[in-house]
Scaffold this motif. Structure first.
Motif, PDB file in Angstrom:
ATOM      1  N   GLU A 287      54.742  39.765  47.261  1.00 50.65           N
ATOM      2  CA  GLU A 287      53.838  40.895  47.056  1.00 50.65           C
ATOM      3  C   GLU A 287      52.548  40.463  46.381  1.00 50.65           C
ATOM      4  N   GLY A 288      52.583  39.348  45.687  1.00 51.52           N
ATOM      5  CA  GLY A 288      51.402  38.882  44.973  1.00 51.52           C
ATOM      6  C   GLY A 288      51.087  39.752  43.778  1.00 51.52           C
ATOM      7  N   LEU A 289      50.089  39.361  43.042  1.00 51.98           N
ATOM      8  CA  LEU A 289      49.647  40.102  41.862  1.00 51.98           C
ATOM      9  C   LEU A 289      48.387  40.886  42.197  1.00 51.98           C
ATOM     10  N   SER A 290      48.327  42.102  41.695  1.00 63.10           N
ATOM     11  CA  SER A 290      47.088  42.873  41.844  1.00 63.10           C
ATOM     12  C   SER A 290      46.046  42.285  40.895  1.00 63.10           C
ATOM     13  N   ILE A 291      44.806  42.636  41.114  1.00 61.38           N
ATOM     14  CA  ILE A 291      43.753  42.129  40.233  1.00 61.38           C
ATOM     15  C   ILE A 291      43.938  42.662  38.816  1.00 61.38           C
ATOM     16  N   GLY A 292      44.456  43.889  38.700  1.00 63.01           N
ATOM     17  CA  GLY A 292      44.725  44.453  37.383  1.00 63.01           C
ATOM     18  C   GLY A 292      45.826  43.698  36.655  1.00 63.01           C
ATOM     19  N   ALA A 293      46.881  43.350  37.389  1.00 61.79           N
ATOM     20  CA  ALA A 293      47.974  42.579  36.789  1.00 61.79           C
ATOM     21  C   ALA A 293      47.486  41.192  36.372  1.00 61.79           C
ATOM     22  N   LEU A 294      46.644  40.594  37.195  1.00 63.29           N
ATOM     23  CA  LEU A 294      46.088  39.279  36.864  1.00 63.29           C
ATOM     24  C   LEU A 294      45.202  39.367  35.622  1.00 63.29           C
ATOM     25  N   ALA A 295      44.415  40.429  35.537  1.00 69.43           N
ATOM     26  CA  ALA A 295      43.546  40.634  34.370  1.00 69.43           C
ATOM     27  C   ALA A 295      44.388  40.821  33.113  1.00 69.43           C
ATOM     28  N   LYS A 296      45.430  41.613  33.210  1.00 71.30           N
ATOM     29  CA  LYS A 296      46.295  41.856  32.052  1.00 71.30           C
ATOM     30  C   LYS A 296      46.966  40.562  31.601  1.00 71.30           C
ATOM     31  N   ARG A 297      47.425  39.786  32.547  1.00 68.90           N
ATOM     32  CA  ARG A 297      48.159  38.556  32.220  1.00 68.90           C
ATOM     33  C   ARG A 297      47.246  37.473  31.652  1.00 68.90           C
ATOM     34  N   THR A 298      46.013  37.356  32.158  1.00 66.24           N
ATOM     35  CA  THR A 298      45.095  36.301  31.712  1.00 66.24           C
ATOM     36  C   THR A 298      44.223  36.737  30.541  1.00 66.24           C
ATOM     37  N   GLY A 299      44.044  38.039  30.366  1.00 67.99           N
ATOM     38  CA  GLY A 299      43.140  38.533  29.336  1.00 67.99           C
ATOM     39  C   GLY A 299      41.693  38.580  29.805  1.00 67.99           C
ATOM     40  N   LEU A 300      41.459  38.267  31.063  1.00 66.73           N
ATOM     41  CA  LEU A 300      40.108  38.309  31.633  1.00 66.73           C
ATOM     42  C   LEU A 300      39.784  39.705  32.130  1.00 66.73           C
ATOM     43  N   ALA A 301      38.518  40.057  32.105  1.00 67.26           N
ATOM     44  CA  ALA A 301      38.068  41.311  32.695  1.00 67.26           C
ATOM     45  C   ALA A 301      38.162  41.202  34.221  1.00 67.26           C
ATOM     46  N   VAL A 302      38.387  42.318  34.864  1.00 72.10           N
ATOM     47  CA  VAL A 302      38.436  42.341  36.323  1.00 72.10           C
ATOM     48  C   VAL A 302      37.141  41.784  36.900  1.00 72.10           C
ATOM     49  N   SER A 303      36.015  42.106  36.269  1.00 77.00           N
ATOM     50  CA  SER A 303      34.724  41.603  36.762  1.00 77.00           C
ATOM     51  C   SER A 303      34.660  40.080  36.679  1.00 77.00           C
ATOM     52  N   ALA A 304      35.257  39.493  35.641  1.00 78.61           N
ATOM     53  CA  ALA A 304      35.275  38.029  35.514  1.00 78.61           C
ATOM     54  C   ALA A 304      36.127  37.420  36.625  1.00 78.61           C
ATOM     55  N   ILE A 305      37.243  38.036  36.922  1.00 83.66           N
ATOM     56  CA  ILE A 305      38.108  37.536  38.000  1.00 83.66           C
ATOM     57  C   ILE A 305      37.367  37.596  39.332  1.00 83.66           C
ATOM     58  N   ARG A 306      36.658  38.675  39.571  1.00 87.53           N
ATOM     59  CA  ARG A 306      35.863  38.788  40.803  1.00 87.53           C
ATOM     60  C   ARG A 306      34.768  37.716  40.841  1.00 87.53           C
ATOM     61  N   TYR A 307      34.161  37.439  39.696  1.00 89.32           N
ATOM     62  CA  TYR A 307      33.138  36.400  39.627  1.00 89.32           C
ATOM     63  C   TYR A 307      33.746  35.040  39.964  1.00 89.32           C
ATOM     64  N   TYR A 308      34.885  34.720  39.370  1.00 86.35           N
ATOM     65  CA  TYR A 308      35.546  33.449  39.655  1.00 86.35           C
ATOM     66  C   TYR A 308      35.955  33.363  41.124  1.00 86.35           C
ATOM     67  N   GLU A 309      36.331  34.489  41.687  1.00 84.06           N
ATOM     68  CA  GLU A 309      36.630  34.519  43.127  1.00 84.06           C
ATOM     69  C   GLU A 309      35.373  34.198  43.935  1.00 84.06           C
ATOM     70  N   ALA A 310      34.259  34.819  43.569  1.00 87.36           N
ATOM     71  CA  ALA A 310      32.994  34.582  44.275  1.00 87.36           C
ATOM     72  C   ALA A 310      32.551  33.126  44.151  1.00 87.36           C
ATOM     73  N   GLN A 311      32.915  32.479  43.050  1.00 86.86           N
ATOM     74  CA  GLN A 311      32.564  31.074  42.838  1.00 86.86           C
ATOM     75  C   GLN A 311      33.534  30.129  43.556  1.00 86.86           C
ATOM     76  N   GLY A 312      34.560  30.676  44.174  1.00 84.03           N
ATOM     77  CA  GLY A 312      35.517  29.858  44.921  1.00 84.03           C
ATOM     78  C   GLY A 312      36.587  29.204  44.065  1.00 84.03           C
ATOM     79  N   LEU A 313      36.783  29.705  42.847  1.00 86.73           N
ATOM     80  CA  LEU A 313      37.782  29.117  41.956  1.00 86.73           C
ATOM     81  C   LEU A 313      39.192  29.623  42.260  1.00 86.73           C
ATOM     82  N   ILE A 314      39.275  30.816  42.798  1.00 84.37           N
ATOM     83  CA  ILE A 314      40.542  31.386  43.250  1.00 84.37           C
ATOM     84  C   ILE A 314      40.288  32.054  44.594  1.00 84.37           C
ATOM     85  N   ALA A 315      41.343  32.185  45.385  1.00 89.14           N
ATOM     86  CA  ALA A 315      41.186  32.765  46.732  1.00 89.14           C
ATOM     87  C   ALA A 315      42.312  33.764  46.994  1.00 89.14           C
ATOM     88  N   PRO A 316      42.056  35.045  46.706  1.00 86.39           N
ATOM     89  CA  PRO A 316      43.083  36.048  46.958  1.00 86.39           C
ATOM     90  C   PRO A 316      43.268  36.294  48.449  1.00 86.39           C
TER      91      PRO A 316
END
Length: 151
Positions: A5-34
């Protein structure tokens, strides 16, 4: 939660302590690929927890996002990275960290003396810099950067 099922962006944010916007930024930078689930929602692999943790730690050590991305690009696609994979990419940072540690040690040990900035403002400089000899070696704190003062 089932593994596929994978992790939702909210679950990932909660687990890492990162803001959802930061996760989206890291995605845009190619650091993660949902990926997208059947409902079109963005989902992340559990391995992305470790990737984002690596990003956060590497940034604390002063590495840039392009440097971090270059190392993350060395991780395998299609499977969760193993301890051996992480060990291999950590070796890429080891030399840079050793240089930074040496520089910090030198700064700590010489903090009360001249660092070779060329300011000529200290009357009794531990590493006297006549005629701004340090400045001839280039910009910045030359002695802290590894240059040696003239004998």
């Amino acid at each position: 939660m089932a593994v596929n099922e994978g992790l939702s962006i909210g679950a990932l944010a909660k687990r890492t302590g990162l803001a959802v916007s930061a996760i989206r930024y890291y995605e845009a930078q190619g650091l993660i690929a949902p990926w997208r689930n059947a409902g079109g929602q963005r989902r992340f692999d559990r391995a992305d927890l470790r990737r984002l943790s690596f990003v956060m730690i590497a940034q604390q050590f002063g590495f840039t996002l392009p440097q971090i991305k270059a190392e993350l690009d060395r991780l395998p696609g299609g499977r969760t990275p193993t301890k051996a994979d992480w060990t291999r990419i950590s070796e890429g940072f080891r030399a840079a960290l050793d240089v930074r540690i040496a520089t910090l040690n030198k700064l700590r040990d010489n903090l009360d003396g001249c660092i070779g900035c060329g300011c000529l403002s200290l009357e009794a400089c531990a590493l006297y810099n006549p005629i701004d000899q340090a400045g001839e070696k280039g910009p910045g704190p030359r002695y802290l950067m590894g240059d040696e003062p003239a004998a």
